[in-house]
Design a protein around this motif. Structure first.
Motif, mmCIF file in Angstrom:
data_model
loop_
_atom_site.group_PDB
_atom_site.id
_atom_site.type_symbol
_atom_site.label_atom_id
_atom_site.label_comp_id
_atom_site.label_asym_id
_atom_site.label_seq_id
_atom_site.Cartn_x
_atom_site.Cartn_y
_atom_site.Cartn_z
ATOM 1 N N GLN A 55 0.835 -1.196 0.000
ATOM 2 C CA GLN A 55 0.000 0.000 0.000
ATOM 3 C C GLN A 55 0.871 1.248 0.000
ATOM 4 N N VAL A 56 2.050 1.147 0.621
ATOM 5 C CA VAL A 56 2.958 2.291 0.736
ATOM 6 C C VAL A 56 4.364 1.861 0.325
ATOM 7 N N VAL A 57 5.003 2.706 -0.488
ATOM 8 C CA VAL A 57 6.423 2.544 -0.800
ATOM 9 C C VAL A 57 7.108 3.807 -0.296
ATOM 10 N N ALA A 58 8.120 3.628 0.558
ATOM 11 C CA ALA A 58 8.779 4.751 1.222
ATOM 12 C C ALA A 58 10.284 4.705 1.006
ATOM 13 N N ALA A 59 10.877 5.886 0.918
ATOM 14 C CA ALA A 59 12.324 6.001 0.808
ATOM 15 C C ALA A 59 12.763 7.287 1.485
ATOM 16 N N SER A 60 14.034 7.340 1.849
ATOM 17 C CA SER A 60 14.623 8.522 2.451
ATOM 18 C C SER A 60 15.885 8.831 1.681
ATOM 19 N N ALA A 61 16.032 10.087 1.271
ATOM 20 C CA ALA A 61 17.127 10.414 0.370
ATOM 21 C C ALA A 61 17.967 11.582 0.864
ATOM 22 N N ILE A 62 19.240 11.489 0.533
ATOM 23 C CA ILE A 62 20.133 12.622 0.670
ATOM 24 C C ILE A 62 20.368 13.165 -0.738
ATOM 25 N N THR A 63 20.720 14.431 -0.829
ATOM 26 C CA THR A 63 20.998 15.015 -2.130
ATOM 27 C C THR A 63 22.168 14.264 -2.755
ATOM 28 N N GLY A 64 21.977 13.865 -3.965
ATOM 29 C CA GLY A 64 22.974 13.071 -4.681
ATOM 30 C C GLY A 64 22.439 11.696 -4.978
ATOM 31 N N SER A 65 21.872 11.054 -3.975
ATOM 32 C CA SER A 65 21.276 9.732 -4.195
ATOM 33 C C SER A 65 19.782 9.842 -4.488
ATOM 34 N N HIS A 66 19.251 11.044 -4.379
ATOM 35 C CA HIS A 66 17.808 11.226 -4.555
ATOM 36 C C HIS A 66 17.335 10.806 -5.940
ATOM 37 N N LYS A 67 18.168 10.966 -6.954
ATOM 38 C CA LYS A 67 17.765 10.634 -8.320
ATOM 39 C C LYS A 67 17.410 9.155 -8.446
ATOM 40 N N GLN A 68 18.193 8.285 -7.829
ATOM 41 C CA GLN A 68 17.907 6.845 -7.893
ATOM 42 C C GLN A 68 16.566 6.530 -7.221
ATOM 43 N N TYR A 69 16.302 7.170 -6.104
ATOM 44 C CA TYR A 69 15.021 6.947 -5.431
ATOM 45 C C TYR A 69 13.859 7.477 -6.265
ATOM 46 N N LEU A 70 14.031 8.664 -6.816
ATOM 47 C CA LEU A 70 12.965 9.228 -7.635
ATOM 48 C C LEU A 70 12.684 8.334 -8.843
ATOM 49 N N ASP A 71 13.724 7.823 -9.481
ATOM 50 C CA ASP A 71 13.531 6.922 -10.621
ATOM 51 C C ASP A 71 12.786 5.652 -10.203
ATOM 52 N N ALA A 72 13.185 5.078 -9.070
ATOM 53 C CA ALA A 72 12.542 3.851 -8.591
ATOM 54 C C ALA A 72 11.081 4.104 -8.212
ATOM 55 N N LEU A 73 10.818 5.199 -7.505
ATOM 56 C CA LEU A 73 9.440 5.517 -7.113
ATOM 57 C C LEU A 73 8.568 5.809 -8.332
ATOM 58 N N ALA A 74 9.125 6.485 -9.332
ATOM 59 C CA ALA A 74 8.378 6.773 -10.559
ATOM 60 C C ALA A 74 8.016 5.477 -11.282
ATOM 61 N N ALA A 75 8.957 4.557 -11.363
ATOM 62 C CA ALA A 75 8.703 3.282 -12.039
ATOM 63 C C ALA A 75 7.634 2.469 -11.312
ATOM 64 N N ILE A 76 7.711 2.447 -9.989
ATOM 65 C CA ILE A 76 6.712 1.711 -9.204
ATOM 66 C C ILE A 76 5.340 2.348 -9.369
ATOM 67 N N LYS A 77 5.278 3.666 -9.297
ATOM 68 C CA LYS A 77 3.995 4.372 -9.416
ATOM 69 C C LYS A 77 3.382 4.157 -10.806
ATOM 70 N N LYS A 78 4.228 4.085 -11.833
ATOM 71 C CA LYS A 78 3.730 3.856 -13.193
ATOM 72 C C LYS A 78 3.072 2.484 -13.297
ATOM 73 N N GLU A 79 3.687 1.482 -12.678
ATOM 74 C CA GLU A 79 3.150 0.124 -12.723
ATOM 75 C C GLU A 79 1.986 -0.088 -11.764
ATOM 76 N N ALA A 80 1.989 0.638 -10.654
ATOM 77 C CA ALA A 80 0.954 0.448 -9.633
ATOM 78 C C ALA A 80 0.489 1.807 -9.127
ATOM 79 N N PRO A 81 -0.335 2.505 -9.919
ATOM 80 C CA PRO A 81 -0.744 3.868 -9.544
ATOM 81 C C PRO A 81 -1.511 3.962 -8.232
ATOM 82 N N GLU A 82 -2.052 2.858 -7.774
ATOM 83 C CA GLU A 82 -2.798 2.880 -6.509
ATOM 84 C C GLU A 82 -1.883 2.867 -5.285
ATOM 85 N N THR A 83 -0.610 2.588 -5.491
ATOM 86 C CA THR A 83 0.359 2.568 -4.401
ATOM 87 C C THR A 83 0.666 3.995 -3.967
#
Length: 159
Positions: A55-83
């Motif tokens: 139901q929830v996908v969570a991440a915590s980012a520091i500047t620099g690694s945030h891009k990898q998290y944003l890419d992963a969250l975007a991909a998950i949201k695209k496949e499962a918009p209800e998440t």
């Protein structure tokens, strides 16, 4: 509720999110919640999310690694918009406009969120409105809660 945490493995496991603490806070009054972990560099996070259906996908980012998290969250949201996707950590606290620039994020946690995190989960489970929660910015409330400092041009939380 199933919660999937994303974490980076930089070889030293030095990301700022303390999964143990956030997991404990999530389960403190709700032991039925299940907590899962995917490592961005080693796991196919979309496959993990497909199988788990969190139901929830969570991440915590520091500047620099945030891009990898944003890419992963975007991909998950695209496949499962209800998440529900949420990002926190120093990156969000110093760059709160991340919520406005990343439409796949449902929420970001800014500043200290130890109290906001379990309240966020409780509100989601109860069908409540996360837009009124302190330290939580959403697509819906960001324009009301953020203000640009005229002198510095920096975006900050409205006092």
């Amino acid at each position: 509720m199933r919660i999937l945490f994303l974490m980076r493995d930089d070889g030293f496991m030095t990301e700022p999110m303390n999964v143990m603490e956030l997991s404990a806070l999530a389960k403190q009054d709700n032991p039925q919640r299940s907590i899962h972990l995917a490592l961005v560099e080693r796991d196919d996070v979309c496959a993990v999310a497909r199988e788990l259906r969190p139901q929830v996908v969570a991440a915590s980012a520091i500047t620099g690694s945030h891009k990898q998290y944003l890419d992963a969250l975007a991909a998950i949201k695209k496949e499962a918009p209800e998440t529900t996707t949420i990002l926190g950590g120093p990156y969000c606290s110093t760059f709160p406009e991340a919520i406005q620039q990343n439409p796949f994020l449902d929420a970001i946690g800014v500043m200290e969120c130890d109290e906001a995190w379990p309240t966020f989960l409780d509100t989601l489970e109860g069908g409540g409105d996360i837009n009124d929660l302190p330290n939580i910015l959403t697509q819906e409330n960001a324009s009301d809660r953020l203000v640009k400092d005229i002198q510095t041009g920096q975006t900050m939380l409205r006092p």
